[in-house]
Every structure is written in C-alpha cells, then in structure tokens.
Design an enzyme around this catalytic site. Structure first.
Site, PDB file in Angstrom:
ATOM      1  N   HIS A   1       0.844  -1.205   0.000  1.00  0.00           N
ATOM      2  CA  HIS A   1       0.000   0.000   0.000  1.00  0.00           C
ATOM      3  C   HIS A   1       0.870   1.242   0.000  1.00  0.00           C
ATOM      4  CE1 HIS A   1       0.767  -1.223   4.165  1.00  0.00           C
ATOM      5  NE2 HIS A   1       0.756   0.059   4.481  1.00  0.00           N
TER       6      HIS A   1
ATOM      7  N   HIS B   1       1.073   5.183   0.942  1.00  0.00           N
ATOM      8  CA  HIS B   1       0.481   6.227   1.781  1.00  0.00           C
ATOM      9  C   HIS B   1       0.587   7.552   1.024  1.00  0.00           C
ATOM     10  CE1 HIS B   1       0.781   4.095   5.834  1.00  0.00           C
ATOM     11  NE2 HIS B   1       1.603   3.356   5.107  1.00  0.00           N
TER      12      HIS B   1
HETATM   13  P1  AMP Z   1       2.073   0.410   7.301  1.00  0.00           P
HETATM   14  O1  AMP Z   1       2.702   0.716   8.639  1.00  0.00           O
HETATM   15  O2  AMP Z   1       2.800   1.036   6.160  1.00  0.00           O
HETATM   16  O3  AMP Z   1       1.830  -1.070   7.120  1.00  0.00           O
HETATM   17  O4  AMP Z   1       0.670   1.132   7.349  1.00  0.00           O
HETATM   18  C1  AMP Z   1      -0.522   0.496   7.704  1.00  0.00           C
HETATM   19  C2  AMP Z   1      -1.558   1.584   7.823  1.00  0.00           C
HETATM   20  O5  AMP Z   1      -2.840   0.972   7.776  1.00  0.00           O
HETATM   21  C3  AMP Z   1      -1.484   2.370   9.131  1.00  0.00           C
HETATM   22  O6  AMP Z   1      -1.244   3.740   8.848  1.00  0.00           O
HETATM   23  C4  AMP Z   1      -2.859   2.142   9.754  1.00  0.00           C
HETATM   24  O7  AMP Z   1      -3.372   3.293  10.370  1.00  0.00           O
HETATM   25  C5  AMP Z   1      -3.704   1.737   8.555  1.00  0.00           C
HETATM   26  N1  AMP Z   1      -4.860   0.891   8.867  1.00  0.00           N
HETATM   27  C6  AMP Z   1      -4.881  -0.235   9.598  1.00  0.00           C
HETATM   28  N2  AMP Z   1      -6.135  -0.741   9.647  1.00  0.00           N
HETATM   29  C7  AMP Z   1      -6.920   0.098   8.921  1.00  0.00           C
HETATM   30  C8  AMP Z   1      -8.304   0.126   8.588  1.00  0.00           C
HETATM   31  N3  AMP Z   1      -9.155  -0.811   9.017  1.00  0.00           N
HETATM   32  N4  AMP Z   1      -8.759   1.151   7.822  1.00  0.00           N
HETATM   33  C9  AMP Z   1      -7.910   2.113   7.384  1.00  0.00           C
HETATM   34  N5  AMP Z   1      -6.590   2.131   7.654  1.00  0.00           N
HETATM   35  C10 AMP Z   1      -6.094   1.148   8.416  1.00  0.00           C
END
Ligand code: AMP
Ligand code: ZN
Length: 135
Positions: free
Chosen positions: A99, A101
């Site tokens: 993903h 950001h």
């Molecule tokens: P990463 O640390 O790059 O894996 O980022 C994962 C991101 O997913 C974090 O910024 C979380 O806040 C976000 N996240 C986790 N669960 C959800 C969810 N159910 N809906 C939206 N964002 C989420």
C-alpha cells in the site's frame, strides 16, 4: 488472503471511507491519519510488498495515485504530500498488503520524516561498490 485486513476491506467485510475504487485499485482513508486526508492506495489483488507487485499493477497504481492526489490535496487544503511505501517489518510495514500512503502536508504541520547522517570517510564508495556488485 484470509487474515489480511486490507483484503477484508476490499471484500467489503470491514467498512472504510472510500476515496476511489475501480476494478483493480482501492483508495481509502487511513484510520489513524498523520494529517487529515491521509489516504492508502492498494491493489485489489494481494501482494506483500513492492518487490512482489507486477510492473503492470505498479504502473496502474501510480497512475491512480497521480489522478487522485490533486483531489486529496485540494480537499484538505494541503500544500504538498509525502508518498510513502513501507516494505518489510523493519521499515515499519504493519499490514502485509502492499500500500502507498498519500500523506498530505501543510506548511508548519511539524511532521518529520527521518534524520539522515553524513557518510564517514570512504564509506559511500564502499557501500556503492557492494550495491553495484549485486545489480
Ligand atoms: P504500514 O505501517 O505502512 O503497514 O501502514 C498500515 C496503515 O494501515 C497504518 O497507517 C494504519 O493506520 C492503517 N490501517 C490499519 N487498519 C486500517 C483500517 N481498518 N482502515 C484504514 N486504515 C487502516
Ligand atoms: Zn491482502
């Protein structure tokens, strides 16, 4: 993938705030935003990280990011953005579904990325030699 939270969002099993959706890509608001409008962009097919992502999917994702980012920025009145992609636990990747950001940035928001350091004498040449020997 059955235990992946983003696959569950894509399957509609967990609700989210959708920013954009098509057959291959979903963009939705990060639940814990760095700044308002912080958006995650994911392929609908599960891949662990960027190195697993086929070129065609990567280029589709970049094109969607380029399409929606101006709207995200205009929507929250941001001046710029960071585009971040964490790969592997050590980098801070928590969700194992690749993903991007999109993090809107506002003047004076006080957010910091990371602190760099200078190379020591001869270190850059040594590092470069090792990297190039693997390409
Ligand atoms: P990463 O640390 O790059 O894996 O980022 C994962 C991101 O997913 C974090 O910024 C979380 O806040 C976000 N996240 C986790 N669960 C959800 C969810 N159910 N809906 C939206 N964002 C989420
Ligand atoms: Zn997944």
């Amino acid at each position: 993938m059955s235990d992946c939270i983003f696959c569950k969002i894509i399957a509609g099993e967990i609700s989210t705030y959708k920013v954009y959706e098509d057959d291959d890509v979903l963009a939705f608001l990060d639940v814990t935003p760095v700044n308002p409008g912080h958006t995650l962009v994911v392929p609908k097919k599960h891949y662990n990280n960027l190195l697993d992502l086929p070129e065609t999917e990567a280029s589709k994702l970049i094109s969607i990011i380029k399409k929606i980012t101006p709207a995200v920025l205009a929507g929250v009145g941001a001046d710029g953005f960071n585009l971040e992609l964490n790969n592997g636990v050590v980098s801070g990747q928590v969700v194992n579904h690749v993903h991007w950001h999109i993090v809107p940035r506002l003047a004076g928001d006080g957010r910091e990325l990371w602190h760099g350091r200078s190379y020591d004498e001869g270190e850059a040449e040594e590092v470069l030699k090792k990297i190039k020997s693997k390409i």
